[in-house]
Write a protein that holds these residues in place. Structure first.
Motif, mmCIF file in Angstrom:
data_model
loop_
_atom_site.group_PDB
_atom_site.id
_atom_site.type_symbol
_atom_site.label_atom_id
_atom_site.label_comp_id
_atom_site.label_asym_id
_atom_site.label_seq_id
_atom_site.Cartn_x
_atom_site.Cartn_y
_atom_site.Cartn_z
ATOM 1 N N THR A 136 0.852 -1.179 0.000
ATOM 2 C CA THR A 136 0.000 0.000 0.000
ATOM 3 C C THR A 136 0.894 1.236 0.000
ATOM 4 O O THR A 136 2.110 1.139 0.191
ATOM 5 C CB THR A 136 -0.918 -0.006 1.234
ATOM 6 N N ALA A 137 0.302 2.407 -0.189
ATOM 7 C CA ALA A 137 1.079 3.651 -0.236
ATOM 8 C C ALA A 137 1.986 3.759 0.989
ATOM 9 O O ALA A 137 1.542 3.576 2.118
ATOM 10 C CB ALA A 137 0.147 4.845 -0.322
ATOM 11 N N GLY A 138 3.262 3.998 0.731
ATOM 12 C CA GLY A 138 4.240 4.133 1.801
ATOM 13 C C GLY A 138 4.999 2.863 2.126
ATOM 14 O O GLY A 138 6.021 2.901 2.802
ATOM 15 N N ARG A 139 4.540 1.718 1.653
ATOM 16 C CA ARG A 139 5.259 0.455 1.914
ATOM 17 C C ARG A 139 6.305 0.247 0.827
ATOM 18 O O ARG A 139 6.058 0.481 -0.354
ATOM 19 C CB ARG A 139 4.288 -0.731 1.920
ATOM 20 N N ALA A 140 7.469 -0.218 1.252
ATOM 21 C CA ALA A 140 8.600 -0.386 0.337
ATOM 22 C C ALA A 140 9.265 -1.730 0.589
ATOM 23 O O ALA A 140 9.052 -2.359 1.629
ATOM 24 C CB ALA A 140 9.607 0.746 0.561
ATOM 25 N N ARG A 141 10.091 -2.140 -0.360
ATOM 26 C CA ARG A 141 10.876 -3.375 -0.195
ATOM 27 C C ARG A 141 12.130 -3.303 -1.041
ATOM 28 O O ARG A 141 12.169 -2.630 -2.063
ATOM 29 C CB ARG A 141 10.051 -4.597 -0.539
ATOM 30 N N ALA A 142 13.151 -3.985 -0.553
ATOM 31 C CA ALA A 142 14.399 -4.137 -1.292
ATOM 32 C C ALA A 142 14.480 -5.579 -1.770
ATOM 33 O O ALA A 142 13.827 -6.464 -1.213
ATOM 34 C CB ALA A 142 15.591 -3.805 -0.396
ATOM 35 N N PHE A 143 15.269 -5.817 -2.806
ATOM 36 C CA PHE A 143 15.443 -7.176 -3.319
ATOM 37 C C PHE A 143 16.850 -7.329 -3.882
ATOM 38 O O PHE A 143 17.506 -6.348 -4.222
ATOM 39 C CB PHE A 143 14.390 -7.529 -4.378
ATOM 40 N N GLY A 144 17.284 -8.575 -3.965
ATOM 41 C CA GLY A 144 18.632 -8.881 -4.426
ATOM 42 C C GLY A 144 18.693 -9.182 -5.911
ATOM 43 O O GLY A 144 17.692 -9.132 -6.630
ATOM 44 N N GLN A 145 19.876 -9.530 -6.353
ATOM 45 C CA GLN A 145 20.094 -9.897 -7.751
ATOM 46 C C GLN A 145 19.262 -11.121 -8.112
ATOM 47 O O GLN A 145 18.978 -11.963 -7.260
ATOM 48 C CB GLN A 145 21.567 -10.204 -7.973
ATOM 49 N N HIS A 146 18.866 -11.205 -9.360
ATOM 50 C CA HIS A 146 18.116 -12.347 -9.909
ATOM 51 C C HIS A 146 16.757 -12.525 -9.235
ATOM 52 O O HIS A 146 16.219 -13.629 -9.215
ATOM 53 C CB HIS A 146 18.933 -13.645 -9.816
ATOM 54 N N HIS A 147 16.200 -11.461 -8.680
ATOM 55 C CA HIS A 147 14.884 -11.525 -8.035
ATOM 56 C C HIS A 147 13.812 -11.664 -9.116
ATOM 57 O O HIS A 147 13.699 -10.821 -9.997
ATOM 58 C CB HIS A 147 14.661 -10.250 -7.221
ATOM 59 N N VAL A 148 13.045 -12.747 -9.075
ATOM 60 C CA VAL A 148 12.001 -12.994 -10.072
ATOM 61 C C VAL A 148 10.654 -12.627 -9.460
ATOM 62 O O VAL A 148 10.295 -13.123 -8.390
ATOM 63 C CB VAL A 148 11.985 -14.476 -10.511
ATOM 64 N N HIS A 149 9.939 -11.733 -10.159
ATOM 65 C CA HIS A 149 8.630 -11.312 -9.635
ATOM 66 C C HIS A 149 7.753 -10.755 -10.753
ATOM 67 O O HIS A 149 8.183 -10.591 -11.886
ATOM 68 C CB HIS A 149 8.809 -10.287 -8.509
ATOM 69 N N GLU A 150 6.514 -10.495 -10.369
ATOM 70 C CA GLU A 150 5.600 -9.713 -11.194
ATOM 71 C C GLU A 150 4.933 -8.727 -10.258
ATOM 72 O O GLU A 150 4.718 -9.014 -9.076
ATOM 73 C CB GLU A 150 4.574 -10.587 -11.927
ATOM 74 N N VAL A 151 4.634 -7.534 -10.780
ATOM 75 C CA VAL A 151 3.998 -6.488 -9.997
ATOM 76 C C VAL A 151 2.709 -6.119 -10.713
ATOM 77 O O VAL A 151 2.695 -5.952 -11.939
ATOM 78 C CB VAL A 151 4.927 -5.269 -9.840
ATOM 79 N N LEU A 152 1.627 -5.997 -9.934
ATOM 80 C CA LEU A 152 0.299 -5.790 -10.502
ATOM 81 C C LEU A 152 -0.467 -4.701 -9.763
ATOM 82 O O LEU A 152 -0.377 -4.604 -8.530
ATOM 83 C CB LEU A 152 -0.529 -7.078 -10.379
ATOM 84 N N ASN A 153 -1.240 -3.923 -10.516
ATOM 85 C CA ASN A 153 -2.255 -3.054 -9.920
ATOM 86 C C ASN A 153 -3.582 -3.763 -10.144
ATOM 87 O O ASN A 153 -4.140 -3.709 -11.233
ATOM 88 C CB ASN A 153 -2.263 -1.671 -10.569
ATOM 89 N N GLU A 154 -4.082 -4.436 -9.121
ATOM 90 C CA GLU A 154 -5.308 -5.222 -9.269
ATOM 91 C C GLU A 154 -6.578 -4.389 -9.132
ATOM 92 O O GLU A 154 -7.672 -4.902 -9.364
ATOM 93 C CB GLU A 154 -5.329 -6.353 -8.242
ATOM 94 N N SER A 155 -6.450 -3.116 -8.794
ATOM 95 C CA SER A 155 -7.632 -2.258 -8.681
ATOM 96 C C SER A 155 -8.333 -2.158 -10.033
ATOM 97 O O SER A 155 -7.669 -2.112 -11.076
ATOM 98 C CB SER A 155 -7.238 -0.862 -8.211
ATOM 99 N N ARG A 156 -9.641 -2.081 -10.004
ATOM 100 C CA ARG A 156 -10.403 -1.897 -11.241
ATOM 101 C C ARG A 156 -10.719 -0.436 -11.498
ATOM 102 O O ARG A 156 -11.238 -0.086 -12.555
ATOM 103 C CB ARG A 156 -11.700 -2.697 -11.180
ATOM 104 N N GLU A 157 -10.403 0.424 -10.499
ATOM 105 C CA GLU A 157 -10.790 1.825 -10.623
ATOM 106 C C GLU A 157 -9.673 2.819 -10.370
ATOM 107 O O GLU A 157 -9.739 3.950 -10.844
ATOM 108 C CB GLU A 157 -11.922 2.117 -9.623
ATOM 109 N N THR A 158 -8.651 2.449 -9.616
ATOM 110 C CA THR A 158 -7.675 3.416 -9.133
ATOM 111 C C THR A 158 -6.290 3.188 -9.722
ATOM 112 O O THR A 158 -5.798 2.059 -9.732
ATOM 113 C CB THR A 158 -7.574 3.325 -7.591
ATOM 114 N N HIS A 159 -5.665 4.272 -10.189
ATOM 115 C CA HIS A 159 -4.263 4.209 -10.605
ATOM 116 C C HIS A 159 -3.382 4.003 -9.377
ATOM 117 O O HIS A 159 -3.727 4.410 -8.274
ATOM 118 C CB HIS A 159 -3.854 5.526 -11.276
#
Length: 195
Positions: free
Chosen positions: A136-159
């Motif tokens: 959510t707004a204000g939450r952050a994370r760090a990650f290492g090399q070769h980090h495999v992920h996908e990032v999604l905005n699952e909201s149907r209404e909000t950017h």
């Protein structure tokens, strides 16, 4: 036959070892690469800049992005996420990084496993390697090399809007498709593909 990957990666809560701190006001020593903690601090401070966040043009149907000057020669991006958009599965090769949500909510699906750097096209993932988190707004994370992920905005209404930083600057991005436990390398992108 797919290769099977079952070696768990370090906990996603831990920040991987990174190079020494760069020389900045209040620090001694020569110029060097930013650490994962430096990148995390940068994305948090940048996300708090409401004037910058408000300046990002938002597309009603797709993602938008603006390149930023990251600390210590890192690559940084301000990204706008239209409702229902996402990155697809990918990694950042030899780069480590950090990101935070400035507005809205993003979902990150990741794999708690280190993939081979090369020499494969299809892998079968072991049970228990999937991780999920909501930023959510204000939450952050760090990650290492070769980090495999996908990032999604699952909201149907909000950017959503996020800030990302990587070091070293991204040499490439590997894109994957996923069907159940099978991960397939689909494409390798170079910086000129997204500039």
């Amino acid at each position: 036959m797919p290769q099977r990957v079952s070696t768990p990666a370090p906990s996603s809560a831990s920040v991987p070892p990174s190079p020494p701190l760069p020389a900045v006001a209040g620090r001694s020593g020569g110029s060097s690469a930013p650490t994962a903690a430096d990148l995390l601090d940068f994305v948090r401070r940048t996300a708090a800049d409401t004037e910058l966040i408000d300046s990002l043009p938002l597309d009603p149907e797709g993602r938008t992005w603006v390149r930023l000057d990251g600390p210590g020669g890192s690559e940084a991006w301000l990204i706008g996420w239209a409702p229902g958009t996402g990155t697809g599965w990918h990694d950042h090769a030899e780069s480590y990084g950090a990101f935070t949500t400035a507005r809205g909510t993003l979902k990150e699906n990741s794999l708690a496993v280190r993939l081979p750097a090369s020499g494969w096209k299809t892998l079968e993932l072991a049970d228990g390697v999937d991780r999920e988190r909501r930023l959510t707004a204000g939450r952050a994370r760090a990650f290492g090399q070769h980090h495999v992920h996908e990032v999604l905005n699952e909201s149907r209404e909000t950017h959503a809007v996020s800030v990302h930083a990587y070091y070293p600057p991204l040499p490439l991005l590997r894109r994957f498709s996923r069907s159940g436990a099978v991960l397939r390398l689909e494409q390798v992108e170079r910086p000129e593909d997204w500039q």
